[in-house]
Design an enzyme around this catalytic site. Structure first.
Site, short mmCIF file in Angstrom:
data_model
loop_
_atom_site.label_atom_id
_atom_site.label_comp_id
_atom_site.label_asym_id
_atom_site.label_seq_id
_atom_site.Cartn_x
_atom_site.Cartn_y
_atom_site.Cartn_z
N GLU A 102 12.50 -11.83 0.15
CA GLU A 102 13.43 -11.49 1.24
C GLU A 102 12.74 -11.72 2.57
O GLU A 102 13.14 -12.55 3.37
CB GLU A 102 13.80 -10.01 1.15
CG GLU A 102 14.57 -9.63 -0.06
CD GLU A 102 14.69 -8.13 -0.15
OE1 GLU A 102 15.62 -7.67 -0.80
OE2 GLU A 102 13.87 -7.41 0.44
N GLY A 144 5.08 -4.45 3.72
CA GLY A 144 4.20 -3.29 3.85
C GLY A 144 2.78 -3.56 3.44
O GLY A 144 2.39 -4.69 3.16
N VAL A 182 0.83 -2.75 0.81
CA VAL A 182 0.41 -3.25 -0.50
C VAL A 182 0.72 -4.74 -0.60
O VAL A 182 -0.12 -5.54 -1.05
CB VAL A 182 1.11 -2.49 -1.64
CG1 VAL A 182 0.71 -3.06 -2.98
CG2 VAL A 182 0.75 -1.01 -1.58
N GLY A 232 16.06 -4.41 -1.71
CA GLY A 232 16.27 -5.44 -2.74
C GLY A 232 15.52 -5.15 -4.02
O GLY A 232 15.57 -5.96 -4.96
N GLY A 240 7.97 -6.74 -1.53
CA GLY A 240 8.49 -5.91 -0.45
C GLY A 240 7.54 -5.99 0.73
O GLY A 240 6.42 -6.50 0.62
N1 COA Z 1 6.62 12.42 -2.98
C1 COA Z 1 6.87 12.75 -1.70
N2 COA Z 1 6.50 11.99 -0.66
C2 COA Z 1 5.83 10.85 -0.94
C3 COA Z 1 5.52 10.47 -2.25
C4 COA Z 1 5.94 11.30 -3.29
N3 COA Z 1 5.70 11.00 -4.56
N4 COA Z 1 4.85 9.28 -2.20
C5 COA Z 1 4.76 8.95 -0.91
N5 COA Z 1 5.34 9.90 -0.16
C6 COA Z 1 5.44 9.92 1.31
C7 COA Z 1 4.10 9.64 1.98
O1 COA Z 1 3.34 10.82 2.10
C8 COA Z 1 4.56 9.13 3.34
O2 COA Z 1 4.99 10.24 4.11
P1 COA Z 1 4.83 10.25 5.71
O3 COA Z 1 5.76 9.17 6.21
O4 COA Z 1 5.26 11.62 6.08
O5 COA Z 1 3.38 9.97 5.95
C9 COA Z 1 5.82 8.33 2.98
O6 COA Z 1 6.25 8.83 1.71
C10 COA Z 1 5.58 6.83 2.86
O7 COA Z 1 4.55 6.63 1.93
P2 COA Z 1 3.51 5.43 2.05
O8 COA Z 1 2.44 5.65 1.04
O9 COA Z 1 3.10 5.27 3.47
O10 COA Z 1 4.34 4.22 1.50
P3 COA Z 1 5.05 2.99 2.15
O11 COA Z 1 5.12 3.00 3.63
O12 COA Z 1 4.45 1.83 1.48
O13 COA Z 1 6.57 3.19 1.64
C11 COA Z 1 8.37 3.37 0.10
C12 COA Z 1 6.85 3.41 0.30
C13 COA Z 1 8.64 3.53 -1.37
C14 COA Z 1 9.03 4.48 0.89
C15 COA Z 1 8.89 1.98 0.63
O14 COA Z 1 8.18 0.95 0.02
C16 COA Z 1 10.37 1.78 0.35
O15 COA Z 1 11.21 2.23 1.12
N6 COA Z 1 10.71 1.14 -0.80
C17 COA Z 1 12.10 0.98 -1.22
C18 COA Z 1 12.69 -0.30 -0.74
C19 COA Z 1 11.99 -1.50 -1.29
O16 COA Z 1 11.46 -1.50 -2.37
N7 COA Z 1 11.97 -2.56 -0.52
C20 COA Z 1 11.32 -3.79 -0.95
C21 COA Z 1 12.28 -4.79 -1.39
S1 COA Z 1 13.49 -4.91 -0.13
#
Ligand code: COA
Length: 504
Positions: A289, A266, A268, A383, A264
């Site tokens: 992707e 971002g 990580v 995805g 994905g």
């Molecule tokens: N409960 C509530 N909120 C949470 C949380 C939890 N367990 N874990 C993280 N968050 C919040 C963070 O505090 C942050 O909030 P903010 O925007 O208010 O600061 C937000 O979620 C994003 O967290 P972050 O640690 O910055 O993660 P990220 O930017 O790497 O995003 C996902 C993580 C999961 C949201 C993102 O990877 C995603 O949308 N994944 C689904 C789609 C996917 O997997 N795509 C890849 C293949 S297409």
């Protein structure tokens, strides 16, 4: 700029119009299929003109895309309440808010499913496909720009097509796309793709020229990706993952070339790919992707020999670096439709290593990728489900805590399930890695609590697990009321931490 280079069928030049004229054809209640995948290759001019029109003339349309859009188009559409229904993915804060307050509909869909749903006529017809292109060839093929996404499916299923020829996109992209039509379910043959470098289709999207209603010329770059550099936690996650891959290699389960990698977008993903640069692995392949900055770093370093994706999404610096020398990558890059980049048959055949991010995971390995506190949509599943279920290794990563430790991302029972325990092979946080393969639920719980939970929550999780075994037992022991009380406690008291709740 020479129009003939861009519109190689001379009859097409009669169809050139302004973005405002093209936008004026769109009527209230229509369904639009827009090119665009993770800020790359999105139709920019006509949607923007439509937003301007909607300011004076309120209207609603359904908006289907590949994935998220750039140029703040989702934001602008949400601000003027232009969207009735949106699918399959978005990442915009304003739009997220409209979705979560019930002001618009959102279908959160596996990214490989949209094209199949169009073939099955689940949504009815697309009124307009609006597709960004480099050119239209003499034999009437639309050459996409930096993404393929669902563009071919939209063109095939639309009543009419509007093409945005974007002269700011590098002409050298032509030849990189591989457009393959899967055909109808029930009479389909196996997809002849056995290696991530295979090209199995055409370099453009075939279109009946009579279906092209208008052609708009634009000159606007994609929105750059906003890459956040690895922080201490994401670096630790990447190190755990690389150590795991090395162990798999030492023990003979993975070769030194690993297996095609999906990740994905971002922080990580960037940290992992940066880590691979200095690892022992060579001749890597990417079958993913989004191809982001780190993939190009690895191509430049000679670590990655081949990258297949459905979009190129780069930071501004990387665009300036890569786009002028795109020809150098031509033999090593393929851009495909998302139903191909995410196709279960291909993912299973190639044996991908898939790395995606979770919002939270539970002690048995179920993963929530989409819903905050079980109810509020974040972005969408994207995805991640296409890959996790079908990959050779379905890996999920997350930081162990959120909101300064008031939320544990390892919980007794996830508040929404996107990936069931059956689809999750490995879970990683900054504290460690849980290898869940070959483990029964109670074995998994021990591994996840011990290796992945934050010290702030370890005892609390262990106590939950042990009492669930004692009081309820069963194959997957749970104290259901207590499990969901973790969310209630955060809502009512601002923390999931029991010790603080007692003190309150
Ligand atoms: N409960 C509530 N909120 C949470 C949380 C939890 N367990 N874990 C993280 N968050 C919040 C963070 O505090 C942050 O909030 P903010 O925007 O208010 O600061 C937000 O979620 C994003 O967290 P972050 O640690 O910055 O993660 P990220 O930017 O790497 O995003 C996902 C993580 C999961 C949201 C993102 O990877 C995603 O949308 N994944 C689904 C789609 C996917 O997997 N795509 C890849 C293949 S297409």
């Amino acid at each position: 700029m020479n129009t003939q280079d861009k519109l190689r069928n001379p009859h097409l030049s009669e169809k050139i119009v302004t973005d405002q004229i093209a936008a004026s054809w769109i009527k209230d209640g229509m369904t639009l299929g827009l090119s665009g995948f993770t800020r790359a290759g999105d139709a920019k001019a006509v949607p923007t003109a439509l937003v301007e029109r909607a300011k004076a003339e309120p209207m609603k349309v359904n908006v289907f895309t590949g994935a998220s859009l750039g140029s703040d188009i989702d934001k602008k559409m949400a601000e003027v309440d232009l969207v009735n229904k949106r699918l399959p993915f978005q990442v915009d804060k304003t739009m997220r808010n409209k979705i979560n307050t019930g002001q618009m509909w959102f279908i959160d869909q596996h990214l490989s499913h949209t094209a199949e749903a169009l073939r099955q006529e689940v949504f009815g017809e697309i009124d307009f496909a609006i597709i960004e292109a480099i050119a239209i060839t003499e034999d009437n093929r639309i050459i996409p720009t930096t993404s393929v996404g669902n563009s071919a499916a939209f063109v095939n299923h639309a009543k009419e097509v509007i093409v945005e020829i974007n002269t700011a996109q590098p002409a050298a992209l032509e030849g990189m796309h591989d457009i393959y039509e899967l055909g109808e379910q029930g009479s389909r043959v196996p997809i002849p793709l056995t290696d991530s470098s295979d090209r199995i289709g055409e370099t453009g999207i075939a279109v009946d020229p009579d279906k092209i209603r208008g052609i708009v010329f634009t000159n606007q770059e994609d929105s750059p990706s906003t890459v956040t550099p690895p922080d201490e936690d994401t670096e630790k996650i990447a190190n755990h993952l690389i150590a795991f891959l090395e162990k798999e290699n030492d023990e003979g389960r993975l070769p030194k070339t690993l297996a095609p990698l999906q990740s994905g977008i971002g922080t990580v993903a960037n940290a992992v790919f940066s880590g691979l640069k200095n690892s022992r692995f060579t001749d890597l392949e990417v079958y993913s992707e989004v191809l982001q900055d780190s993939v190009f770093d690895l191509l430049d370093a000679g670590k990655v020999k081949m990258a297949s994706g459905c979009s190129i999404t780069l930071s501004e610096d990387k665009m300036n670096d890569v786009f002028p020398r795109l020809d150098d990558y031509k033999d090593r890059l393929v851009l495909r439709a998302q139903e191909l980049s995410n196709h279960p048959e291909v993912i299973r055949r190639l044996g991908l290593i898939s790395i995606n991010t979770a919002v939270e995971a539970d002690i048995y390995g179920n993963v929530n990728s989409t819903h905050v506190q079980g109810t509020k949509m974040m972005n969408g599943i994207g995805g991640s489900g296409d890959f996790a279920r079908n990959a050779r290794l379905g890996i999920f990563v997350t930081k162990s805590i959120a909101k300064n430790g008031d939320i544990s991302s390892i919980v007794p029972f996830v508040s929404h399930v996107d990936h069931t325990e059956h689809d999750v092979d490995v879970l990683i946080t900054e504290h460690g890695l849980a290898d869940l393969r070959g483990q029964a639920p109670k074995e998994r719980a021990k591994e996840i609590i011990t290796n992945c939970a934050d010290p702030l929550y370890k005892e609390q999780l262990l106590s939950y697990f042990e009492r669930a075994i004692e009081q309820v037992g069963g194959h997957t022991p749970h104290l259901l009321q207590e499990a969901f009380a973790w969310y209630k406690n955060f809502d009512e008291h601002g923390t999931m931490r029991e010790r603080e709740l007692v003190m309150n």
